[in-house]
Design a protein around this motif. Structure first.
Motif, PDB file in Angstrom:
ATOM      1  N   UNK A  31       0.828  -1.211   0.000  1.00 15.65           N
ATOM      2  CA  UNK A  31       0.000   0.000   0.000  1.00 15.65           C
ATOM      3  C   UNK A  31       0.860   1.258   0.000  1.00 15.65           C
ATOM      4  N   UNK A  32       1.938   1.273   0.796  1.00 17.15           N
ATOM      5  CA  UNK A  32       2.830   2.429   0.835  1.00 17.15           C
ATOM      6  C   UNK A  32       3.597   2.592  -0.471  1.00 17.15           C
ATOM      7  N   UNK A  33       3.961   1.470  -1.096  1.00 17.81           N
ATOM      8  CA  UNK A  33       4.843   1.526  -2.258  1.00 17.81           C
ATOM      9  C   UNK A  33       4.105   1.734  -3.572  1.00 17.81           C
ATOM     10  N   UNK A  34       2.952   1.088  -3.735  1.00 21.20           N
ATOM     11  CA  UNK A  34       2.277   1.105  -5.018  1.00 21.20           C
ATOM     12  C   UNK A  34       1.001   1.947  -5.026  1.00 21.20           C
ATOM     13  N   UNK A  35       0.662   2.549  -3.900  1.00 22.65           N
ATOM     14  CA  UNK A  35      -0.516   3.399  -3.845  1.00 22.65           C
ATOM     15  C   UNK A  35      -1.644   2.758  -3.075  1.00 22.65           C
ATOM     16  N   UNK A  36      -2.155   3.450  -2.064  1.00 19.69           N
ATOM     17  CA  UNK A  36      -3.146   2.853  -1.175  1.00 19.69           C
ATOM     18  C   UNK A  36      -4.473   2.616  -1.870  1.00 19.69           C
ATOM     19  N   UNK A  37      -4.894   3.549  -2.706  1.00 21.85           N
ATOM     20  CA  UNK A  37      -6.168   3.343  -3.400  1.00 21.85           C
ATOM     21  C   UNK A  37      -6.089   2.135  -4.325  1.00 21.85           C
ATOM     22  N   UNK A  38      -4.992   2.019  -5.060  1.00 19.90           N
ATOM     23  CA  UNK A  38      -4.835   0.901  -5.988  1.00 19.90           C
ATOM     24  C   UNK A  38      -4.869  -0.437  -5.251  1.00 19.90           C
ATOM     25  N   UNK A  39      -4.130  -0.529  -4.142  1.00 12.58           N
ATOM     26  CA  UNK A  39      -4.080  -1.782  -3.387  1.00 12.58           C
ATOM     27  C   UNK A  39      -5.435  -2.069  -2.741  1.00 12.58           C
ATOM     28  N   UNK A  40      -6.137  -1.037  -2.271  1.00 11.83           N
ATOM     29  CA  UNK A  40      -7.471  -1.231  -1.694  1.00 11.83           C
ATOM     30  C   UNK A  40      -8.425  -1.797  -2.735  1.00 11.83           C
ATOM     31  N   UNK A  41      -8.423  -1.224  -3.933  1.00  9.94           N
ATOM     32  CA  UNK A  41      -9.326  -1.704  -4.981  1.00  9.94           C
ATOM     33  C   UNK A  41      -9.002  -3.141  -5.371  1.00  9.94           C
ATOM     34  N   UNK A  42      -7.718  -3.462  -5.503  1.00  6.58           N
ATOM     35  CA  UNK A  42      -7.329  -4.832  -5.846  1.00  6.58           C
ATOM     36  C   UNK A  42      -7.744  -5.809  -4.747  1.00  6.58           C
ATOM     37  N   UNK A  43      -7.544  -5.416  -3.491  1.00  5.72           N
ATOM     38  CA  UNK A  43      -7.916  -6.273  -2.374  1.00  5.72           C
ATOM     39  C   UNK A  43      -9.413  -6.518  -2.316  1.00  5.72           C
ATOM     40  N   UNK A  44     -10.200  -5.463  -2.526  1.00  5.52           N
ATOM     41  CA  UNK A  44     -11.658  -5.613  -2.515  1.00  5.52           C
ATOM     42  C   UNK A  44     -12.131  -6.514  -3.656  1.00  5.52           C
ATOM     43  N   UNK A  45     -11.526  -6.337  -4.845  1.00  2.20           N
ATOM     44  CA  UNK A  45     -11.908  -7.178  -5.970  1.00  2.20           C
ATOM     45  C   UNK A  45     -11.603  -8.652  -5.722  1.00  2.20           C
ATOM     46  N   UNK A  46     -10.410  -8.923  -5.174  1.00  2.00           N
ATOM     47  CA  UNK A  46     -10.044 -10.310  -4.890  1.00  2.00           C
ATOM     48  C   UNK A  46     -10.941 -10.898  -3.815  1.00  2.00           C
ATOM     49  N   UNK A  47     -11.239 -10.118  -2.781  1.00  2.00           N
ATOM     50  CA  UNK A  47     -12.090 -10.611  -1.701  1.00  2.00           C
ATOM     51  C   UNK A  47     -13.479 -10.964  -2.225  1.00  2.00           C
ATOM     52  N   UNK A  48     -14.054 -10.090  -3.048  1.00  2.00           N
ATOM     53  CA  UNK A  48     -15.383 -10.352  -3.589  1.00  2.00           C
ATOM     54  C   UNK A  48     -15.411 -11.574  -4.490  1.00  2.00           C
TER      55      UNK A  48
END
Length: 488
Positions: free
Chosen positions: A78-95
């Protein structure tokens, strides 16, 4: 004006803090929900997919191991690649993992889906908390935001039992997986619209891949070794070897972090911050106590008092409401009291509730053995959640917010796994070979009493957290007041 102000304004351009808070709240509720939502559906899951008694535990452990083992890596990403990007990827994978798990046809399918949920949670949880810290950097708005986050965090864990029981009894166990899909989609839509992209992430150093592998493997193996003590005794060669290898991997991780020329996974200097160190130690003990207490009370209600799954879930509702009330109270008190004060008071109040739980009896009832201690313990727990996040991020640079939030999440999850395994073993030993409502009650009562002891220890650790320094504006105002008092 400080130079950093312009940077903060740029970073927040286009941000909508209200939507950010809503997205983070939904995401955290979902992550916390999945720590407990499957518990009451385990018997139907076993019958539907053909799980054995040993294999069934991996429906829970697969999520916990992936979540706890990968949190540090998720925070660094999240710190390195962008928090919004990692949040969106995490939510997509979780769903997607939740959707796939609902259609599982074999035990391996469901275990794999639960592990994938854990990977998604390890990505989205630290990213979401770091975004919240950035959106509400200080003041009354920060206290309120942490209050909302802590209420949703606690409500997810507490309501997970209720939702899991109702869904299992009236809709089928598959809905304990499907229920995450609309929540993940809603959080994704809120984050897409309301979270600012932020400044370009720093790519100055090469990632510490070796440290990431060592930390993830060490924490995963540590949790694996402890949760397997239900099959292998603490002194067995299997357990001792597993824990020794885990300790060696974690020691190697610390050494790599100290000497690496790459960008470390976690800067060890963070632990020199007494507030960060104290908050993480405290939440580890709180996580151990809370996970164990949920487990013991769920089994007490079903196995000792012979309560149906849906009604058992309903009996956890007062606890969920009490946590929300405690979180709201923490917001009001947070304007006047330091985080450590609330952590100490909340920890002791929760400990008192768990000690009361320790008086349960085999011929007890919900109104006499559960309701009162639920209210006391839940309000105390709600008082702790927001302040521990505030303390755990105090004095942390903005570019390390994801790492700091991952440390808090990891400490709580690792504490939950280790505490449940350890106290579960103690309770099992107290029960003995003759399994009756009376012997089960004795084991669960001991486990709840030990949970209270862990919370007392957490309150003592919270005393080591320093009081926050007054804001510069307050200091200047006080200096001005003192000058007025000096005779001309």
């Amino acid at each position: 004006m400080r130079n950093s102000a312009g940077g903060n304004m740029a970073a927040g351009a286009g941000a909508r803090p209200g939507l950010t808070l809503a997205a983070v709240a939904v995401a955290q509720f979902m992550v916390s929900l999945d720590l407990s939502v499957v518990n009451l559906g385990l018997p139907q899951i076993a019958a539907g997919l053909g799980f054995g008694a040993v294999g069934l535990t991996w429906v829970i452990h697969a999520y916990a191991l992936a979540f706890g083992g990968l949190l540090l890596l998720g925070g660094k990403a999240a710190d390195r690649y962008g928090r919004k990007r990692v949040l969106l990827l995490g939510l997509g994978l979780f769903g997607l993992a939740s959707f796939a798990g609902g259609f599982a046809q074999e035990p391996g399918h469901l275990v794999a889906a639960r592990a994938a949920q854990g990977v998604g949670a390890a990505a989205l949880a630290p990213a979401a908390l770091a975004l919240l810290i950035a959106a509400f950097p200080a003041g009354r708005a920060r206290v309120r935001a942490f209050g909302v986050w802590s209420a949703m965090n606690a409500a997810g864990g507490a309501l997970g039992v209720l939702i899991g029981g109702v869904l299992t009894e009236y809709a089928g166990w598959r809905w304990v997986m499907f229920v995450n899909v609309p929540m993940a989609a809603g959080a994704l839509a809120l984050a897409w619209r309301g979270v600012a992209a932020g400044p370009p992430p720093s790519r100055g150093g090469r990632p510490d891949v070796l440290g990431a592998v060592l930390a993830t493997a060490g924490m995963t193996l540590l949790v694996f070794g402890v949760v397997r003590t239900d099959q292998h005794a603490w002194t067995s060669p299997v357990t001792l070897t597993t824990l020794a290898v885990a300790a060696a991997l974690l020691a190697a991780f610390v050494q790599v972090e100290r000497t690496t020329r790459r960008e470390p996974l976690v800067r060890l200097g963070l632990f020199a911050n007494r507030s960060v160190a104290g908050a993480n130690a405290s939440i580890l003990l709180v996580g151990a106590a809370m996970a164990s207490a949920f487990y013991f009370m769920s089994l007490y209600l079903q196995q000792v008092l012979d309560t149906e799954p849906a009604l058992t879930g309903l009996m956890f509702l007062p606890f969920a409401l009490g946590v929300v009330a405690g979180s709201v109270l923490a917001v009001k008190l947070g304007y006047r009291l330091a985080p450590r004060t609330l952590l100490v008071f909340g920890g002791l109040l929760t400990a008192a509730g768990f000690a009361w739980f320790g008086l349960i009896s085999a011929d007890g009832a919900f109104t006499t053995d559960v309701l009162g201690p639920s209210i006391v313990a839940s309000v105390g727990f709600g008082l702790c959640l927001g302040p521990v996040v505030s303390a755990g991020s105090a004095g942390v640079a903005s570019h390390e917010a994801g790492t700091a939030s991952a440390l808090l999440n990891s400490s709580r999850q690792i504490g939950a796994s280790l505490g449940l395994a350890a106290l579960g073993t103690v309770a099992h030993n107290r029960t003995g070979p003759a399994v009756t409502p009376e012997t089960l009650n004795d084991g669960y009562a001991l486990g709840l009493t030990l949970s209270a002891a862990l919370l007392v220890a957490a309150a003592l650790v919270a005393l080591t957290i320093p009081r926050p320094a007054p804001p510069q504006a307050d200091q200047a105002e006080r200096v001005g007041d003192r000058r007025k008092d000096v005779p001309a």
